[in-house]
Write a protein that holds these residues in place. Sequence first.
Motif: not given
Length: 194
Positions: A30-37, A95-104
């Motif tokens: 299921p969807p959770g917590v994500a961090i977009d850096i 705390a996160a289920d997904l951390v992403y940083s695309t080209f950043a």
Amino acid sequence: MDWTGYYDAQAGRAVRSVVLQALASRDDAPPGVAIDIGCGEGTETRHLLANGWRVLAIDADPTSEARVRAGLTPEQLARLTFRRARFEDVGVLPAADLVYSTFALPFCESVAFPTVWSGIRAALKPGAWFAGELFGPHDSWSGRADMNFHDRADVQALLAGLTVHTLDEDDRTGQSAFGPRHWHVFHIIAHNPA
């Protein structure tokens, strides 16, 4: 860098493939917590919000928050937290289920990168995913003090302890929003063992 112009040029682009692949690898969790850096114009943040996630979006550009919020429903806005901050000032991440940083992440100053990366690793819950890119030493911008660069061995060391699903290296001449350049990029999808 003219980030406002870059975000204008990026408007309407597709969700980055590393994020889509990381989401597909979650086996219908299921969807959770994500961090977009370095969320920029918010393409990935809006995609996750549309799919039920709670998202902490972080970017230093003064136009970013309005871009991210544009067109969101009240329910989606309730699941969005925006933090205006430079990489060096991000502080402790939840705390996160997904951390992403695309080209950043490459645009974090090299002296601050170890602390930022440690914070990302600490934020990954057991079973959580990381998706993003790092730049290599053959990149056109290599050597800039306001950025960070890593060879393959460095990247593998940064990912130690994670299960690496994708570590694709792209080393070629091409185009960018800023014009012609040589790309040296590591596309990463990794997961923190449960």
